[in-house]
Design a protein around this motif. Sequence first.
Motif, PDB file in Angstrom:
ATOM      1  N   VAL A   1       0.882  -0.962   0.123  1.00 36.46           N
ATOM      2  CA  VAL A   1      -0.077  -0.122   0.013  1.00 36.46           C
ATOM      3  C   VAL A   1       0.762   1.193   0.032  1.00 36.46           C
ATOM      4  CG1 VAL A   1      -1.946   1.236   1.208  1.00 36.46           C
ATOM      5  CG2 VAL A   1      -1.823  -1.262   1.370  1.00 36.46           C
ATOM      6  N   ASP A   2       0.592   2.106  -0.936  1.00 36.82           N
ATOM      7  CA  ASP A   2       1.408   3.284  -0.932  1.00 36.82           C
ATOM      8  C   ASP A   2       0.747   4.442  -0.150  1.00 36.82           C
ATOM      9  OD1 ASP A   2       2.846   5.594  -1.732  1.00 36.82           O
ATOM     10  OD2 ASP A   2       1.735   5.955  -3.565  1.00 36.82           O
ATOM     11  N   PHE A   3       1.575   4.943   0.785  1.00 34.32           N
ATOM     12  CA  PHE A   3       1.209   5.667   1.998  1.00 34.32           C
ATOM     13  C   PHE A   3       1.569   7.120   1.808  1.00 34.32           C
ATOM     14  CE2 PHE A   3       0.280   1.690   4.494  1.00 34.32           C
ATOM     15  CZ  PHE A   3      -1.068   2.223   4.951  1.00 34.32           C
ATOM     16  N   SER A   4       2.398   7.307   0.799  1.00 32.45           N
ATOM     17  CA  SER A   4       3.128   8.598   0.762  1.00 32.45           C
ATOM     18  C   SER A   4       2.285   9.692   0.045  1.00 32.45           C
ATOM     19  CB  SER A   4       4.515   8.231  -0.413  1.00 32.45           C
ATOM     20  OG  SER A   4       3.983   7.927  -1.588  1.00 32.45           O
ATOM     21  N   ASN A   5       2.427  10.826   0.598  1.00 31.01           N
ATOM     22  CA  ASN A   5       1.481  12.046   0.168  1.00 31.01           C
ATOM     23  C   ASN A   5       0.213  11.724   0.245  1.00 31.01           C
ATOM     24  OD1 ASN A   5       1.524  14.730  -0.451  1.00 31.01           O
ATOM     25  ND2 ASN A   5       1.716  14.527  -2.483  1.00 31.01           N
ATOM     26  N   LYS A   6      -0.523  10.875   1.235  1.00 29.36           N
ATOM     27  CA  LYS A   6      -1.716  10.530   1.513  1.00 29.36           C
ATOM     28  C   LYS A   6      -2.027  11.027   2.780  1.00 29.36           C
ATOM     29  CE  LYS A   6      -1.957   7.775  -2.230  1.00 29.36           C
ATOM     30  NZ  LYS A   6      -1.511   8.670  -3.459  1.00 29.36           N
ATOM     31  N   THR A   7      -3.568  11.171   2.999  1.00 26.38           N
ATOM     32  CA  THR A   7      -4.113  11.461   4.140  1.00 26.38           C
ATOM     33  C   THR A   7      -4.700  10.113   4.704  1.00 26.38           C
ATOM     34  OG1 THR A   7      -4.802  13.616   3.749  1.00 26.38           O
ATOM     35  CG2 THR A   7      -5.885  12.644   5.343  1.00 26.38           C
ATOM     36  N   VAL A   8      -4.494   9.581   5.838  1.00 22.62           N
ATOM     37  CA  VAL A   8      -4.938   8.302   6.337  1.00 22.62           C
ATOM     38  C   VAL A   8      -5.815   8.650   7.445  1.00 22.62           C
ATOM     39  CG1 VAL A   8      -4.300   5.892   7.076  1.00 22.62           C
ATOM     40  CG2 VAL A   8      -2.877   7.142   5.303  1.00 22.62           C
ATOM     41  N   THR A   9      -7.172   7.917   7.393  1.00 26.70           N
ATOM     42  CA  THR A   9      -8.077   8.054   8.280  1.00 26.70           C
ATOM     43  C   THR A   9      -8.304   6.572   8.583  1.00 26.70           C
ATOM     44  OG1 THR A   9      -9.899   8.696   6.841  1.00 26.70           O
ATOM     45  CG2 THR A   9      -8.713  10.339   8.137  1.00 26.70           C
ATOM     46  N   VAL A  10      -9.172   6.368   9.941  1.00 25.86           N
ATOM     47  CA  VAL A  10      -9.168   5.213  10.363  1.00 25.86           C
ATOM     48  C   VAL A  10     -10.679   5.111  11.078  1.00 25.86           C
ATOM     49  CG1 VAL A  10      -8.700   3.264  12.074  1.00 25.86           C
ATOM     50  CG2 VAL A  10      -6.857   4.435  11.040  1.00 25.86           C
ATOM     51  N   GLY A  11     -11.463   4.091  10.740  1.00 27.59           N
ATOM     52  CA  GLY A  11     -13.063   3.674  11.075  1.00 27.59           C
ATOM     53  C   GLY A  11     -13.862   4.719  10.878  1.00 27.59           C
ATOM     54  N   LYS A  12     -15.029   4.579  11.625  1.00 29.04           N
ATOM     55  CA  LYS A  12     -16.188   5.457  11.436  1.00 29.04           C
ATOM     56  C   LYS A  12     -16.031   6.992  11.960  1.00 29.04           C
ATOM     57  CE  LYS A  12     -19.367   1.560  11.269  1.00 29.04           C
ATOM     58  NZ  LYS A  12     -20.667   0.947  12.008  1.00 29.04           N
ATOM     59  N   ALA A  13     -15.280   6.809  12.781  1.00 27.16           N
ATOM     60  CA  ALA A  13     -15.190   8.095  13.439  1.00 27.16           C
ATOM     61  C   ALA A  13     -14.046   9.015  12.562  1.00 27.16           C
ATOM     62  CB  ALA A  13     -14.571   8.155  14.791  1.00 27.16           C
ATOM     63  N   LEU A  14     -13.409   8.346  11.904  1.00 29.76           N
ATOM     64  CA  LEU A  14     -12.248   8.999  10.996  1.00 29.76           C
ATOM     65  C   LEU A  14     -11.342   9.426  11.604  1.00 29.76           C
ATOM     66  CD1 LEU A  14     -14.542  10.740   8.148  1.00 29.76           C
ATOM     67  CD2 LEU A  14     -13.477   8.326   8.250  1.00 29.76           C
ATOM     68  N   TYR A  15     -10.727   8.681  12.533  1.00 26.40           N
ATOM     69  CA  TYR A  15      -9.321   9.288  13.245  1.00 26.40           C
ATOM     70  C   TYR A  15      -8.268   9.331  12.220  1.00 26.40           C
ATOM     71  CZ  TYR A  15     -11.792   7.666  17.376  1.00 26.40           C
ATOM     72  OH  TYR A  15     -12.946   7.501  18.248  1.00 26.40           O
ATOM     73  N   SER A  16      -7.594  10.607  12.286  1.00 27.17           N
ATOM     74  CA  SER A  16      -6.589  10.956  11.554  1.00 27.17           C
ATOM     75  C   SER A  16      -5.234  10.501  11.886  1.00 27.17           C
ATOM     76  CB  SER A  16      -6.459  12.461  11.233  1.00 27.17           C
ATOM     77  OG  SER A  16      -5.422  12.655  10.395  1.00 27.17           O
ATOM     78  N   LEU A  17      -4.278   9.562  10.977  1.00 24.99           N
ATOM     79  CA  LEU A  17      -3.131   8.942  11.381  1.00 24.99           C
ATOM     80  C   LEU A  17      -2.251   9.962  10.513  1.00 24.99           C
ATOM     81  CD1 LEU A  17      -3.929   5.210  10.940  1.00 24.99           C
ATOM     82  CD2 LEU A  17      -3.861   6.474  13.257  1.00 24.99           C
ATOM     83  N   GLU A  18      -1.690  10.925  11.404  1.00 20.02           N
ATOM     84  CA  GLU A  18      -0.543  11.718  10.479  1.00 20.02           C
ATOM     85  C   GLU A  18       0.679  11.408  11.113  1.00 20.02           C
ATOM     86  OE1 GLU A  18      -2.139  15.899  10.590  1.00 20.02           O
ATOM     87  OE2 GLU A  18      -3.707  15.325   9.613  1.00 20.02           O
TER      88      GLU A  18
END
Length: 190
Positions: A36-53
């Motif tokens: 999975v390419d995570f570069s220059n991406k915004t990553v969020t988790v779950g229904k609450a959309l927790y940000s993984l920065e």
Amino acid sequence: MRKVTVVTTNNSQVNQFEVEAGVSTFSQLVAALPAVDFSNKTVTVGKALYSLEHADAVLPEGNLKVFISPKDMKAAFPSEYYNLRDQLRDLRREAIENDDDEIIDIIGNYTHDSVNIMSAKLKDAEAILAEREEEETEMENSWPATPSVTLPSSEDRLFEVEYALGIRNTANATRFNQRALAEAKHATQK
């Protein structure tokens, strides 16, 4: 083992991966998912959309659903959309001012329409307006020319008012007498 579902917004792919149960931070998740390419991406988790920065961001317990989207995601319409929207807005405003229900009905609520639908509405409205203009031009050209009418001078109008009111003065005495005699003569001939 925990199940991680990865959803990417750039190609709407949904991929499922299994990672070790010991993965508890974002950096560990990135290392566990090399495909999975995570570069220059915004990553969020779950229904609450927790940000993984941050690399040390702690992951929630259990199975995860991870959403990946480009950081510089721009929602924009083609310039044609804005041109059509402006033209329809102006046509609608003019139709409202002129109580033109036909054009108002054609345009309707165009703000949520696609470019194709707005284009079709604009073509229909313009066709009706062009047809009306053509009919107007035909009517103007078919009317016979109006004969030239000579309006009475202000002196003649003043005399008519004075005569109607029976005002006889030195300025209009001769004309007044001539008019009175002509009317009397005409009345006796009937």
